[in-house]
Design an enzyme around this catalytic site. Structure first.
Site, PDB file in Angstrom:
ATOM      1  N   TYR A  14       0.818  -1.213   0.000  1.00 55.47           N
ATOM      2  CA  TYR A  14       0.000   0.000   0.000  1.00 55.47           C
ATOM      3  C   TYR A  14       0.855   1.268   0.000  1.00 55.47           C
ATOM      4  O   TYR A  14       0.610   2.198   0.769  1.00 55.47           O
ATOM      5  CB  TYR A  14      -0.965  -0.009   1.191  1.00 55.47           C
ATOM      6  CG  TYR A  14      -1.937  -1.159   1.122  1.00 55.47           C
ATOM      7  CD1 TYR A  14      -2.978  -1.161   0.202  1.00 55.47           C
ATOM      8  CD2 TYR A  14      -1.797  -2.285   1.952  1.00 55.47           C
ATOM      9  CE1 TYR A  14      -3.864  -2.219   0.107  1.00 55.47           C
ATOM     10  CE2 TYR A  14      -2.677  -3.356   1.851  1.00 55.47           C
ATOM     11  CZ  TYR A  14      -3.698  -3.317   0.927  1.00 55.47           C
ATOM     12  OH  TYR A  14      -4.562  -4.363   0.837  1.00 55.47           O
ATOM     13  N   TYR A 141     -13.485  -6.913   5.718  1.00 59.36           N
ATOM     14  CA  TYR A 141     -12.249  -7.107   4.952  1.00 59.36           C
ATOM     15  C   TYR A 141     -11.878  -8.587   5.034  1.00 59.36           C
ATOM     16  O   TYR A 141     -11.858  -9.169   6.122  1.00 59.36           O
ATOM     17  CB  TYR A 141     -11.113  -6.252   5.513  1.00 59.36           C
ATOM     18  CG  TYR A 141      -9.780  -6.546   4.854  1.00 59.36           C
ATOM     19  CD1 TYR A 141      -9.428  -5.928   3.659  1.00 59.36           C
ATOM     20  CD2 TYR A 141      -8.895  -7.456   5.411  1.00 59.36           C
ATOM     21  CE1 TYR A 141      -8.220  -6.216   3.034  1.00 59.36           C
ATOM     22  CE2 TYR A 141      -7.682  -7.744   4.803  1.00 59.36           C
ATOM     23  CZ  TYR A 141      -7.351  -7.125   3.618  1.00 59.36           C
ATOM     24  OH  TYR A 141      -6.165  -7.418   3.004  1.00 59.36           O
ATOM     25  N   ASP A 242     -14.459 -15.774   9.327  1.00 62.13           N
ATOM     26  CA  ASP A 242     -13.084 -15.420   9.003  1.00 62.13           C
ATOM     27  C   ASP A 242     -12.393 -15.022  10.305  1.00 62.13           C
ATOM     28  O   ASP A 242     -12.473 -13.880  10.748  1.00 62.13           O
ATOM     29  CB  ASP A 242     -13.087 -14.268   7.996  1.00 62.13           C
ATOM     30  CG  ASP A 242     -11.691 -13.781   7.641  1.00 62.13           C
ATOM     31  OD1 ASP A 242     -10.724 -14.226   8.283  1.00 62.13           O
ATOM     32  OD2 ASP A 242     -11.582 -12.948   6.721  1.00 62.13           O
ATOM     33  N   LYS A 271      -2.639 -15.740  10.156  1.00 61.96           N
ATOM     34  CA  LYS A 271      -1.890 -14.760  10.944  1.00 61.96           C
ATOM     35  C   LYS A 271      -1.138 -15.382  12.115  1.00 61.96           C
ATOM     36  O   LYS A 271       0.000 -15.789  11.986  1.00 61.96           O
ATOM     37  CB  LYS A 271      -2.801 -13.623  11.406  1.00 61.96           C
ATOM     38  CG  LYS A 271      -3.178 -12.667  10.272  1.00 61.96           C
ATOM     39  CD  LYS A 271      -3.772 -11.385  10.797  1.00 61.96           C
ATOM     40  CE  LYS A 271      -4.200 -10.449   9.682  1.00 61.96           C
ATOM     41  NZ  LYS A 271      -3.094  -9.907   8.900  1.00 61.96           N
TER      42      LYS A 271
END
Length: 419
Positions: A14, A141, A242, A271
């Site tokens: 980003y 997200y 999620d 993660k």
């Protein structure tokens, strides 16, 4: 370190190649500290994007990696298996909801979501139905790959410019009531209308349980999630949770769906699975879903990453889960949550602060206006901390091992930067 080469040739997440942001060279990481190349030590408030829950350079994780690499670093998972993967899948089945009995190992969180979506589509294909749509909520997200982007908010996210190129799915209004606020029944009404209207075309609902992460760091009421489960059951629709950002203790429960007392049909993990040491993810599902998929036309699930079940990653994940099994994380996260609850509300006196919120080892300060990332990042580093805001959100998700003094330094640095 050649920072000039980095700035001219390395494209960081980003960031712009036209006006690149400054990068801070790290030479070492230990515990909650990153050591910069110039010798300064800064406290990591981000857990390297929420993954290093046990801190850096942990001896148990180091030893697991060292021992495994002398045996085998990688073998293909097609037609071959190995002890680290078998052990890991046993542990995951033991600690997740009891109905989740099949584990598909993948290489990243985004891929775990892709796998979950493909499972749901293939499930309905095997039942002779074409259900091309997914239902989710706004401000969510789910990752940066194409299918994952398609179930991420198309208007209020970093992926909005891809609108029109991605498959178009169904988005209900996200819940407005906070975790600690009274439940408001109207929060579920739009979701109920969407799932009722489109029930025959929806393959699955996908949702981040309790905490919406990179889509806005929003922490919602557990009743919303329990109502979503009830509506999925009522309409015979699969539920995907999620847990990539929330799993492994981050919210104060081992998995965030426990706050609502619900069991999903498919669960995505990633993660913190390896304690932040390397990339690995897992998608778990029920025997019913798995067997339905495999009884269909294809006769198998049509997915197979090259690095699926990587032995090195599995060995480190096993060591990370062993650390969690000692249950110190519960008191660690509880202590972090209490300190955030005692500290963050005072920041609302600052004129540019819109709201603060927290849950478990998550603290969020929402501003009225977006931050200047380059400026505020320098202020944080000068104050001895690493905090990476985005947009109007300044948030921390520190390693669970952080102590009170170190956490105070993070929250004090936020106050100083905002002042």
């Amino acid at each position: 370190m050649d920072l000039q080469f980095d700035q001219q040739h390395i494209w960081h997440p980003y960031t712009s190649t036209v006006s690149p942001l400054p990068c801070y060279p790290v030479s070492r990481a230990d515990g909650v500290y990153l050591t910069l190349e110039d010798g300064r030590k800064i406290i990591d408030g981000m857990s390297s994007w929420w993954s290093t829950i046990h801190g850096y350079n942990h001896p148990d994780l180091n030893n697991a990696a060292k021992a495994q690499i002398d045996q085998m670093s990688h073998v293909m998972f097609g037609g071959i298996t190995h002890q680290p993967a078998v052990e890991l899948c046993k542990k995951l089945i033991d600690i997740t909801p009891s109905t989740l009995q099949h584990v598909f190992l993948a290489d990243s969180g985004s891929v775990a979501v892709e796998v979950a979506l493909k499972m749901a589509l293939q499930y309905w294909h095997s039942k002779g139905q074409r259900r091309p749509k997914f239902l989710t909520v706004r401000h969510g997200y789910h990752g940066d790959t194409f299918a994952a982007m398609s179930v991420t908010d198309p208007d209020n996210s970093m992926h909005s410019l891809y609108k029109g190129f991605l498959p178009e799915h169904i988005f209900a209004e996200s819940p407005q009531g906070g975790f600690f606020e009274p439940w408001q029944e109207q929060d579920i009404e739009d979701f109920k209308e969407k799932i009722t209207t489109h029930s025959q075309e929806i393959a699955a609902v996908i949702i981040e349980p309790i905490v919406q992460g990179a889509g806005g760091m929003r922490i919602y009421h557990p009743t919303f999630l329990s109502k979503v489960r009830q509506l999925c059951d009522q309409h015979g629709i699969l539920l995907i949770v999620d847990e990539i950002a929330t799993g492994f203790g981050r919210t104060g429960k081992l998995f965030a769906c426990e706050h609502a007392g619900i069991t999903p049909d498919i669960m995505c993990l990633g993660k913190a699975l390896t304690g932040g040491y390397m990339t690995l993810s897992a998608t778990l599902t029920t025997s019913h879903v798995a067997d339905t998929v495999c009884n269909g036309e294809a006769g198998c699930f049509m997915h197979g990453p090259t690095f699926m079940g990587n032995p090195l990653a599995c060995a480190v994940a096993n060591a990370s889960l062993d650390i969690l099994a000692k249950n110190h994380w519960k008191e660690q996260v509880k202590s972090i949550e209490k300190q955030l609850a005692d500290t963050l509300p005072a920041l609302t006196r600052l004129g540019n602060v819109k709201a603060v919120r927290w849950l478990g080892a998550i603290g969020v300060v929402e501003l009225h206006c977006p931050v200047d990332l380059a400026v505020i990042q320098e202020v944080f580093v000068d104050n001895g901390v690493w905090i990476r805001p985005f947009g109007t959100l300044v948030y921390i998700m520190p390693p669970f091992i952080i102590n009170q003094q170190e956490l105070s330094k993070l929250t004090s640095a936020i106050e100083q930067a905002l002042q």
